[in-house]
Design an enzyme around this catalytic site. Structure first.
Site, PDB file in Angstrom:
ATOM      1  N   GLY A  20     -10.193  -7.957  -9.167  1.00 17.86           N
ATOM      2  CA  GLY A  20      -8.887  -7.536  -9.672  1.00 17.86           C
ATOM      3  C   GLY A  20      -7.794  -7.773  -8.644  1.00 17.86           C
ATOM      4  N   CYS A 384       0.275  16.226 -16.331  1.00 15.02           N
ATOM      5  CA  CYS A 384      -0.485  16.442 -17.561  1.00 15.02           C
ATOM      6  C   CYS A 384      -1.226  17.782 -17.501  1.00 15.02           C
ATOM      7  CB  CYS A 384      -1.402  15.248 -17.818  1.00 15.02           C
ATOM      8  SG  CYS A 384      -1.697  15.028 -19.583  1.00 15.02           S
ATOM      9  N   ARG A 465      -4.141  15.609 -25.627  1.00 16.03           N
ATOM     10  CA  ARG A 465      -4.212  16.158 -26.981  1.00 16.03           C
ATOM     11  C   ARG A 465      -3.396  17.434 -27.120  1.00 16.03           C
ATOM     12  NH1 ARG A 465      -8.306  13.475 -29.369  1.00 16.03           N
ATOM     13  NH2 ARG A 465      -9.801  13.017 -27.742  1.00 16.03           N
ATOM     14  N   HIS A 510       2.267  10.853 -17.667  1.00 15.39           N
ATOM     15  CA  HIS A 510       1.682  10.325 -16.426  1.00 15.39           C
ATOM     16  C   HIS A 510       2.651   9.369 -15.729  1.00 15.39           C
ATOM     17  CE1 HIS A 510      -2.557  11.601 -17.135  1.00 15.39           C
ATOM     18  NE2 HIS A 510      -2.129  11.647 -18.380  1.00 15.39           N
ATOM     19  N   GLU A 512       2.475   8.256 -12.834  1.00 13.49           N
ATOM     20  CA  GLU A 512       1.748   7.359 -11.917  1.00 13.49           C
ATOM     21  C   GLU A 512       1.448   5.983 -12.514  1.00 13.49           C
ATOM     22  OE1 GLU A 512       0.497   9.966 -13.471  1.00 13.49           O
ATOM     23  OE2 GLU A 512      -1.646   9.815 -13.883  1.00 13.49           O
TER      24      GLU A 512
HETATM   25  N1  GLN Z   1      -6.869  17.981 -21.266  1.00  9.24           N
HETATM   26  C1  GLN Z   1      -5.470  18.011 -21.466  1.00  9.24           C
HETATM   27  C2  GLN Z   1      -5.071  17.559 -22.858  1.00  9.24           C
HETATM   28  O1  GLN Z   1      -5.819  16.886 -23.530  1.00  9.24           O
HETATM   29  C3  GLN Z   1      -4.744  17.215 -20.397  1.00  9.24           C
HETATM   30  C4  GLN Z   1      -5.073  15.752 -20.404  1.00  9.24           C
HETATM   31  C5  GLN Z   1      -4.657  15.035 -19.136  1.00  9.24           C
HETATM   32  O2  GLN Z   1      -4.477  15.639 -18.094  1.00  9.24           O
HETATM   33  N2  GLN Z   1      -4.555  13.720 -19.194  1.00  9.24           N
HETATM   34  O3  GLN Z   1      -4.002  17.857 -23.298  1.00  9.24           O
END
Ligand code: GLN
Length: 538
Positions: A20, A384, A465, A510, A512
């Site tokens: 990569g 998240c 989710r 996210h 990042e």
């Molecule tokens: N588990 C959490 C959700 O589904 C956070 C997911 C995550 O951190 N990417 O909402």
């Protein structure tokens, strides 16, 4: 006529040689000469995408703007090239078969027996050419996962052979990345494993055009000559890829070895321009000569495997260079954090990042880390799950809602401050069903994020989710935890902040995934700056 050129990168001898990074480095050099380049990864496993894989299996799952859950190498491509990728850039065997089987069910094969050759290989060739056919790129670099000789890779290798035959040597190039091991007892670099892997490739009808040799020691002229003779390439086609202290050195190392010039020559493309790497080298200069140091704690439950948080770690490198500081990241396992050891575990840190994650394991440790950061004015970035933990912590410890939780962790919680959206409640399949990809978010003007992003609306990538439960919003806001970013279409809370704290931000998305060398992510840049300020005030 379509004049897109195709470069394939195969691997020999061993996995983890960094295909990569080589692909991304070559792409960088070609891009720096003005060519329009993109990279694609073909993964020979049967999962339809890596979204259902545990990070211990395959490292981080990288999410694109269009919501594809992809291999982490796509992260390297975006970080090196500053070009966005999409679902088309990552194809797995599972996806190939899924698509062929769907076509069979629709009757598209008109009664024919459906076989690996030609149906699977045709599907692979189509997927490779899909990017070329857009007309957006001069060169497509396709990395083939795994190592030649693997049973799983055979259809891919055959597809490459056919494409080379169909499009011709001027349009298709095969770069074979291999390992030249150093035998300490003999005091020598050994070429035999490479000879064997080149031979394996040859048995499939493919002659490697260029050999890129991973090595811990420089390759002598004699050794290059030997490799060339036995592997059927010219001596100049033997490229040394010496171990580097940072992946960001690899484009320059490949430039020194003339990988770009040789590639262009073989593809009959002009090499009159010289690569413009000014911005890249500026970044390297700052990355390698930091003026100060900050210490950030990364709290997660997959910390044993560095690849699990790849994009976060790389974002810190970009943000560190931007701030001219070295960001030292200490990984802390959330399962081993508790009330009694938290102060000791986080001592000496100037900022805390609580990582994304799924499931109950380790969440109490994360909540403890949030509390510590909040109470001790330590800059905090929650990503998240890290944002969700911050909301839970505030609900429990400030609002006094004992047992507040996410319904993911405790479906019976009396206070589901993080909860499933109605659309998610009826979904039972796990693959590809989360809230994925880029979503809009409006920012509150007089907030940290409002200042940091310097714009009113942003688009960031999601993979989750569960959501901030709006029923608790007013209560939390009155108590000092503010919603400062809202999705304009759904009204969902995307960002929370605590204005009475020096720097406390939680984001449901996210950031990042969008940090690149050319565009360090503003949120990471601001977080590192806040951590540095904290270190100075100490
Ligand atoms: N588990 C959490 C959700 O589904 C956070 C997911 C995550 O951190 N990417 O909402």
């Amino acid at each position: 006529m379509n004049t897109t050129k195709y470069i394939f990168v195969t691997g020999g001898v061993s996995s983890s040689l960094g295909k990569g990074i080589i692909a991304a480095s070559l792409a960088k050099l070609l891009q720096a000469r003005g060519y329009r380049v993109t990279i694609q990864k073909l993964d020979p496993y049967i999962n339809v995408d890596p979204g259902t894989l545990n990070p211990y299996e395959h490292g981080e799952c990288y999410v694109t703007d269009d919501g594809a859950e992809t291999d982490l190498d796509l992260g390297h491509y975006e970080r090196f090239l500053n070009v966005t990728t999409s679902q088309a850039n990552n194809v797995t065997t599972g996806r190939i078969y899924q698509s062929v089987i769907e076509k069979e069910r629709r009757g598209e094969f008109l009664g024919k027996t459906v076989q690996v050759i030609p149906h699977i290989t045709n599907e692979i060739k189509e997927r490779v050419q899909l990017l070329g056919d857009t007309g957006d790129y001069d060169i497509i670099i396709t990395e083939i996962g795994g190592t030649v000789g693997d049973i799983e890779s055979l259809p891919y290798i055959e597809a490459v052979r056919q494409l080379k035959w169909e499009l011709g040597d001027d349009n298709v190039l095969v770069i074979h990345l291999t390992l030249i091991p150093y035998l300490k007892a003999a005091g020598e670099l050994k070429t035999k494993p490479t000879q064997h892997s080149v031979k394996t490739l040859m048995e499939s009808g493919i002659k490697a055009d260029i050999l890129v040799c991973r090595t811990e020691h420089h390759l002598s002229d004699d050794l290059r000559r030997k490799l060339a003779l036995f592997c059927n390439v010219q001596q100049e086609d033997v490229i040394e890829s010496i171990d580097a202290s940072t992946i960001y050195d690899v484009p320059n190392l490949m430039l020194e070895e003339k990988l770009d010039t040789i590639t262009l020559k073989k593809l009959k493309l002009s090499d009159v321009t010289t690569p413009d790497l000014e911005q890249w080298n500026n970044f390297l200069e700052r990355h390698k000569n930091p003026k100060n140091e900050v210490h950030i704690g990364l709290i997660g439950k997959y910390v044993e495997l560095q690849d699990s948080y790849k994009s976060i770690l790389e974002s810190f490198i970009h943000a560190g260079a931007e701030n001219e500081v070295k960001v030292k990241v200490t990984s802390i396992h959330s399962e081993y954090i508790n009330k009694d050891n938290i102060a000791e575990k986080l001592s000496g840190l100037h900022g805390v990042l609580v990582a994304p994650g799924f499931g109950e394991r380790g969440i109490e440790g994360k909540i403890e880390a949030v509390r510590y950061a909040r109470e001790n004015n330590l800059p905090y970035l929650g990503i998240c799950l890290g944002m969700q933990m911050a909301v839970i912590e505030y609900a429990r410890n400030i609002l006094g809602l004992e047992g507040a939780n996410s319904s993911e962790m405790n479906p019976e919680t009396p206070y589901p401050v993080i909860d499933l959206m109605d659309e998610q409640k009826s979904i039972t399949n796990k693959g590809g069903t989360m809230r994925l990809g880029a979503w809009k978010c409006d920012l509150k003007e007089d907030s940290i994020v409002g200042k940091v992003y310097k714009t009113k609306t942003i688009e960031e990538r999601h993979r989750h989710r569960y959501e901030f439960n709006d029923q608790y919003r007013e209560q939390l806001e009155v108590a000092g935890l503010k919603a400062t970013g809202i999705n304009p279409d759904t009204g969902l809370v995307e960002i929370i902040e605590i204005p009475s704290h020096p720097w406390f931000v939680g984001v449901q998305y996210h950031p990042e995934y969008k940090s690149t060398v050319a565009g360090p992510h503003p949120l990471f840049v601001a977080f590192v700056a806040a951590a540095f300020k904290h270190s100075e005030n100490k």
